[in-house]
Design a protein around this motif. Structure first.
Motif, PDB file in Angstrom:
ATOM      1  N   ILE A   1      -3.637  -1.922  -9.393  1.00  0.00           N
ATOM      2  CA  ILE A   1      -2.640  -1.462  -8.424  1.00  0.00           C
ATOM      3  C   ILE A   1      -2.264  -0.003  -8.689  1.00  0.00           C
ATOM      4  N   ARG A   2      -2.164   0.347  -9.976  1.00  0.00           N
ATOM      5  CA  ARG A   2      -1.863   1.741 -10.313  1.00  0.00           C
ATOM      6  C   ARG A   2      -2.950   2.685  -9.819  1.00  0.00           C
ATOM      7  N   GLU A   3      -4.199   2.213  -9.848  1.00  0.00           N
ATOM      8  CA  GLU A   3      -5.298   3.034  -9.324  1.00  0.00           C
ATOM      9  C   GLU A   3      -5.103   3.302  -7.831  1.00  0.00           C
ATOM     10  N   VAL A   4      -4.675   2.268  -7.100  1.00  0.00           N
ATOM     11  CA  VAL A   4      -4.446   2.434  -5.656  1.00  0.00           C
ATOM     12  C   VAL A   4      -3.290   3.391  -5.412  1.00  0.00           C
ATOM     13  N   ILE A   5      -2.201   3.244  -6.163  1.00  0.00           N
ATOM     14  CA  ILE A   5      -1.037   4.118  -6.000  1.00  0.00           C
ATOM     15  C   ILE A   5      -1.399   5.564  -6.314  1.00  0.00           C
ATOM     16  N   LYS A   6      -2.188   5.750  -7.378  1.00  0.00           N
ATOM     17  CA  LYS A   6      -2.609   7.108  -7.750  1.00  0.00           C
ATOM     18  C   LYS A   6      -3.482   7.717  -6.657  1.00  0.00           C
ATOM     19  N   TYR A   7      -4.361   6.903  -6.095  1.00  0.00           N
ATOM     20  CA  TYR A   7      -5.228   7.367  -5.007  1.00  0.00           C
ATOM     21  C   TYR A   7      -4.400   7.740  -3.778  1.00  0.00           C
ATOM     22  N   ALA A   8      -3.450   6.869  -3.404  1.00  0.00           N
ATOM     23  CA  ALA A   8      -2.603   7.143  -2.233  1.00  0.00           C
ATOM     24  C   ALA A   8      -1.770   8.402  -2.450  1.00  0.00           C
ATOM     25  N   SER A   9      -1.270   8.585  -3.663  1.00  0.00           N
ATOM     26  CA  SER A   9      -0.438   9.751  -3.965  1.00  0.00           C
ATOM     27  C   SER A   9      -1.238  11.047  -3.896  1.00  0.00           C
ATOM     28  N   SER A  10      -2.551  10.950  -4.086  1.00  0.00           N
ATOM     29  CA  SER A  10      -3.399  12.150  -4.044  1.00  0.00           C
ATOM     30  C   SER A  10      -3.713  12.597  -2.624  1.00  0.00           C
TER      31      SER A  10
ATOM     32  N   PHE B   1     -10.884  -6.846  -9.311  1.00  0.00           N
ATOM     33  CA  PHE B   1     -11.177  -5.887  -8.244  1.00  0.00           C
ATOM     34  C   PHE B   1      -9.931  -5.673  -7.378  1.00  0.00           C
ATOM     35  N   VAL B   2      -9.949  -4.585  -6.647  1.00  0.00           N
ATOM     36  CA  VAL B   2      -8.971  -4.336  -5.591  1.00  0.00           C
ATOM     37  C   VAL B   2      -9.685  -3.573  -4.486  1.00  0.00           C
ATOM     38  N   THR B   3      -9.425  -3.952  -3.249  1.00  0.00           N
ATOM     39  CA  THR B   3      -9.994  -3.254  -2.094  1.00  0.00           C
ATOM     40  C   THR B   3      -8.862  -2.790  -1.190  1.00  0.00           C
ATOM     41  N   ALA B   4      -9.066  -1.646  -0.552  1.00  0.00           N
ATOM     42  CA  ALA B   4      -8.008  -1.070   0.292  1.00  0.00           C
ATOM     43  C   ALA B   4      -8.621  -0.246   1.413  1.00  0.00           C
ATOM     44  N   ARG B   5      -7.789   0.025   2.399  1.00  0.00           N
ATOM     45  CA  ARG B   5      -8.238   0.797   3.560  1.00  0.00           C
ATOM     46  C   ARG B   5      -7.157   1.789   3.965  1.00  0.00           C
ATOM     47  N   ILE B   6      -7.570   2.955   4.436  1.00  0.00           N
ATOM     48  CA  ILE B   6      -6.631   3.947   4.958  1.00  0.00           C
ATOM     49  C   ILE B   6      -6.410   3.678   6.441  1.00  0.00           C
ATOM     50  N   VAL B   7      -5.157   3.641   6.871  1.00  0.00           N
ATOM     51  CA  VAL B   7      -4.810   3.417   8.280  1.00  0.00           C
ATOM     52  C   VAL B   7      -3.833   4.492   8.723  1.00  0.00           C
ATOM     53  N   LEU B   8      -3.809   4.766  10.017  1.00  0.00           N
ATOM     54  CA  LEU B   8      -2.855   5.723  10.567  1.00  0.00           C
ATOM     55  C   LEU B   8      -1.464   5.095  10.611  1.00  0.00           C
ATOM     56  N   ALA B   9      -0.461   5.859  10.218  1.00  0.00           N
ATOM     57  CA  ALA B   9       0.909   5.328  10.171  1.00  0.00           C
ATOM     58  C   ALA B   9       1.377   4.883  11.548  1.00  0.00           C
ATOM     59  N   ARG B  10       1.044   5.655  12.571  1.00  0.00           N
ATOM     60  CA  ARG B  10       1.537   5.342  13.916  1.00  0.00           C
ATOM     61  C   ARG B  10       0.901   4.086  14.499  1.00  0.00           C
ATOM     62  N   GLU B  11      -0.239   3.659  13.944  1.00  0.00           N
ATOM     63  CA  GLU B  11      -0.927   2.473  14.444  1.00  0.00           C
ATOM     64  C   GLU B  11      -0.696   1.248  13.555  1.00  0.00           C
TER      65      GLU B  11
ATOM     66  N   THR C   1      -1.220  13.402   3.210  1.00  0.00           N
ATOM     67  CA  THR C   1      -0.687  12.815   4.442  1.00  0.00           C
ATOM     68  C   THR C   1      -0.236  11.365   4.267  1.00  0.00           C
ATOM     69  N   CYS C   2      -0.512  10.769   3.112  1.00  0.00           N
ATOM     70  CA  CYS C   2      -0.175   9.352   2.903  1.00  0.00           C
ATOM     71  C   CYS C   2       1.302   9.199   2.573  1.00  0.00           C
TER      72      CYS C   2
ATOM     73  N   TYR D   1       5.217   0.219  -0.993  1.00  0.00           N
ATOM     74  CA  TYR D   1       5.473   1.164  -2.087  1.00  0.00           C
ATOM     75  C   TYR D   1       5.356   2.565  -1.494  1.00  0.00           C
ATOM     76  N   TYR D   2       6.459   3.312  -1.453  1.00  0.00           N
ATOM     77  CA  TYR D   2       6.477   4.619  -0.815  1.00  0.00           C
ATOM     78  C   TYR D   2       5.952   5.701  -1.751  1.00  0.00           C
ATOM     79  N   VAL D   3       5.171   6.643  -1.192  1.00  0.00           N
ATOM     80  CA  VAL D   3       4.628   7.768  -1.958  1.00  0.00           C
ATOM     81  C   VAL D   3       4.810   9.056  -1.160  1.00  0.00           C
ATOM     82  N   ASN D   4       4.711  10.184  -1.849  1.00  0.00           N
ATOM     83  CA  ASN D   4       4.724  11.516  -1.218  1.00  0.00           C
ATOM     84  C   ASN D   4       5.920  11.731  -0.289  1.00  0.00           C
ATOM     85  N   GLY D   5       7.083  11.252  -0.703  1.00  0.00           N
ATOM     86  CA  GLY D   5       8.282  11.464   0.104  1.00  0.00           C
ATOM     87  C   GLY D   5       8.487  10.454   1.209  1.00  0.00           C
ATOM     88  N   GLY D   6       7.559   9.516   1.366  1.00  0.00           N
ATOM     89  CA  GLY D   6       7.757   8.468   2.362  1.00  0.00           C
ATOM     90  C   GLY D   6       8.917   7.580   1.956  1.00  0.00           C
TER      91      GLY D   6
END
Length: 284
Positions: free
Chosen positions: A150-159, A100-110, A162-163, A210-215
Motif C-alpha cells: 500500500i505504501r508503494e501505491v501511496i508513494k506512486y500516487a504522491s509522485s 501483489f497490488v494492482t491499481a489504475r489511474i482515473v480522472l477525478a471528474r469521472e 495531478t493526483c 487516502y488524500y495526497v498532494n493537497g487533496g
C-alpha cells in the motif's frame, strides 16, 4: 564482545529504519509459522507472473476476474502493479509472487468520489489512483507485506502532481482489511449498499480514501467548525454595524433638534432685543 554486539545491533537497527523510510525493501521478516526468515523484496509484476497471479486471485477472492484483466496487469496496460517476492525461497521460487497490488489511474471528474474531493473543476486533468486488488499468500501474512504494498501505491500516487487521492472498496465483512486501511490513515467516507454481488447475494462495501498532494474532503470537521465561527462572526459584525448606524442616526437627529431649538431661542431673543431697542428709540 560488547562492541561486536553493539555493532550488530546498530546495523540491524539502521536497516530497519531504512525499511520504514522506504529506502531498503530487503529486510528479513519474522513469522513463527515459517521454517526460515524470509527476505521480502518488491518489484513490478511481469508477464512471467501470469499463472501464479491468476492462481492467487482465485484462492483469495470470491470474485472471478476475466483473463483480460490479468493480461493487462502483467503487460502494464492501463494498470500499475507491484509484486512481493521472497528472495530466500529455495528451488527456483525466489522470484515467485507471494503478494501483489494492482491499481489504475482515473480522472477525478469521472470517478465516483468526485463529490468527496475539494478540487478545482477548472483543472480537468486532476486524477486519482484506484486500488483494484491487494493480496498476500496466507503463509506470508502478518509480515507487513500488505502495508508495504500500500505504501508503494501511496508513494506512486504522491509522485503524480495531478493526483489528489488513492481510493478503494472493501467488502463489509472483511474486518482485517478494514482495520489495515484505518491503521494506514485511510478515511472511510461512504458505505455502498449492495455493491458486491457474489453467488447471487448482495454485500455492502466501504469506500476508503487516502488524500495526497493537497487533496482533501470538501468539508472536514475542522472546516465545518471554522466556517460556522466565521459565519457567526460575520453575523455579529452585521448586527453591531446596524446598531452603530442606528445610534449615529439618533445622535444626528438629537443634534439637529438641539440646533433648531438653539436657533429659535436665539431668534426670539434677537427679536425681543430689537423690539426693546425700537421702543426705547421711540420713547427718546
Amino acid at each position: 564482545m560488547w562492541h561486536k554486539w553493539k555493532e550488530k545491533f546498530m546495523c540491524k537497527f539502521s536497516k530497519y529504519i531504512k525499511y520504514l523510510q522506504g529506502i531498503d525493501h530487503t529486510i528479513p521478516m519474522v513469522n513463527p509459522n515459517l521454517p526460515r526468515r524470509p527476505t521480502i523484496c518488491y518489484r513490478p509484476i511481469q508477464p512471467a507472473d501470469l499463472e501464479i497471479l491468476e492462481q492467487i486471485h482465485t484462492d483469495l477472492f470470491p470474485i472471478r476476474y476475466e483473463s483480460e484483466f490479468f493480461q493487462n496487469v502483467v503487460n502494464g496496460q492501463d494498470i500499475v502493479s507491484w509484486a512481493a517476492v521472497d528472495r530466500s525461497r529455495p528451488n527456483g521460487q525466489s522470484d515467485e509472487l507471494i503478494g501483489f497490488v494492482t491499481a489504475r489511474i482515473v480522472l477525478a471528474r469521472e470517478s465516483e468520489i468526485g463529490d468527496l474531493l475539494n478540487y478545482d473543476p477548472s483543472k480537468p486533468d486532476q486524477t486519482l489512483v484506484y486500488i483494484l486488488t491487494l493480496g498476500v499468500v496466507e503463509s506470508f501474512r502478518n509480515l507487513g507485506i500488505a502495508s508495504a504494498l500500500i505504501r508503494e501505491v501511496i508513494k506512486y500516487a504522491s509522485s503524480i502532481p495531478t493526483c489528489r487521492a488513492v481510493y478503494l472498496h472493501v467488502i463489509s465483512y472483511n474486518n482485517p482489511a478494514i482495520l489495515l486501511y484505518k491503521k494506514m490513515s485511510f478515511k472511510c467516507v461512504r458505505r455502498l449498499q449492495g455493491f458486491y454481488l457474489i453467488d447471487g447475494q448482495h454485500y455492502d462495501s466501504y469506500l476508503f480514501v487516502y488524500y495526497v498532494n493537497g487533496g482533501r474532503s470538501p468539508c472536514s470537521p475542522l472546516e465545518l467548525v471554522t466556517a460556522t465561527l466565521n459565519h457567526m462572526r460575520n453575523g455579529l459584525k452585521l448586527v453591531f454595524g446596524r446598531l452603530w448606524k442606528n445610534e449615529d442616526r439618533k445622535l444626528v437627529s438629537k443634534w439637529s433638534k438641539c440646533k433648531e431649538s438653539h436657533c429659535l431661542i436665539s431668534t426670539t431673543q434677537s427679536r425681543k432685543n430689537l423690539t426693546a431697542e425700537c421702543t426705547g428709540y421711540e420713547c427718546v
